[in-house]
Design an enzyme around this catalytic site. Sequence first.
Site, mmCIF file in Angstrom:
data_model
loop_
_atom_site.group_PDB
_atom_site.id
_atom_site.type_symbol
_atom_site.label_atom_id
_atom_site.label_comp_id
_atom_site.label_asym_id
_atom_site.label_seq_id
_atom_site.Cartn_x
_atom_site.Cartn_y
_atom_site.Cartn_z
ATOM 1 N N SER A 135 0.850 -1.196 0.000
ATOM 2 C CA SER A 135 0.000 0.000 0.000
ATOM 3 C C SER A 135 0.877 1.235 0.000
ATOM 4 O O SER A 135 2.010 1.204 0.495
ATOM 5 C CB SER A 135 -0.887 -0.002 1.255
ATOM 6 O OG SER A 135 -1.541 1.242 1.417
ATOM 7 N N TYR A 148 -2.080 0.379 9.945
ATOM 8 C CA TYR A 148 -2.154 -0.360 8.680
ATOM 9 C C TYR A 148 -0.889 -0.124 7.857
ATOM 10 O O TYR A 148 -0.303 -1.068 7.309
ATOM 11 C CB TYR A 148 -3.388 0.086 7.898
ATOM 12 C CG TYR A 148 -3.554 -0.591 6.560
ATOM 13 C CD1 TYR A 148 -4.131 -1.855 6.478
ATOM 14 C CD2 TYR A 148 -3.147 0.034 5.387
ATOM 15 C CE1 TYR A 148 -4.301 -2.480 5.252
ATOM 16 C CE2 TYR A 148 -3.311 -0.583 4.154
ATOM 17 C CZ TYR A 148 -3.883 -1.841 4.093
ATOM 18 O OH TYR A 148 -4.036 -2.456 2.866
#
Length: 239
Positions: A135, A148
């Site tokens: 990501s 995250y």
Amino acid sequence: MSTHEIRTAVVTGASAGLGEALAERLAAEGWNLVLTARGEERLAAVAARLGAKHLAGNVADPAHRERLLALAGPIDLLVNNASSLGEVPLPLLADNDLRAWPDVFDVNVRAPIALAQLALPDLRERGGAIVNISSDAATGPYPTWGVYGATKAALDQLSNVLGAEEPDVAVWAIDPGEMATGMLTDAIGEEDAAQADPPAVAAERIVRAIGFRWRADENDAPPSGRYAAADFEKIEAHE
């Protein structure tokens, strides 16, 4: 390079979003697929549509990982796509519940490496590959995305090391970019998430790049490393 005519891929988090889109593209390329995700009903529907095997469960569960790889048999490709956001709505680090961190790290970091450990004997023999979905939160200081992002940064580094340790296996950490998925909707809301590209865009680029690993011109395949899916935009598909 694999010498096996029929190739098999395991895709985690395959019932929706990028995982489903990757499974669709791989199926279109003729891959045998073994799919997993937590929800049985939706996963079964995707598997039936694609003619794939499936096994519902949590990739953080060691017993599920063992059953999944046993169901798959020898594989050529492992796609670690399953991820957890953790707390939703995403809190600032100042407000994080530290008790929730182990579950997020189990799914996003430990499970991909545990699956890789199980798959490596086949992948070494067959000249296979591992795709770990990363990501842009792994590298950018985005408020509320700290936990995250930290898991994805850890996965990036583990991918880098695994790629260096396993010269016969391609290990790619791939940042797909912002996508209109349920996960993004949970994080930023439906209206904002809808502005992103559908996951099929990133999936097409990723699968096109993966394909070079098993072509006569395999030297054109990206070496182990971290990539953005946009890096693969100009790769031409060969007949």
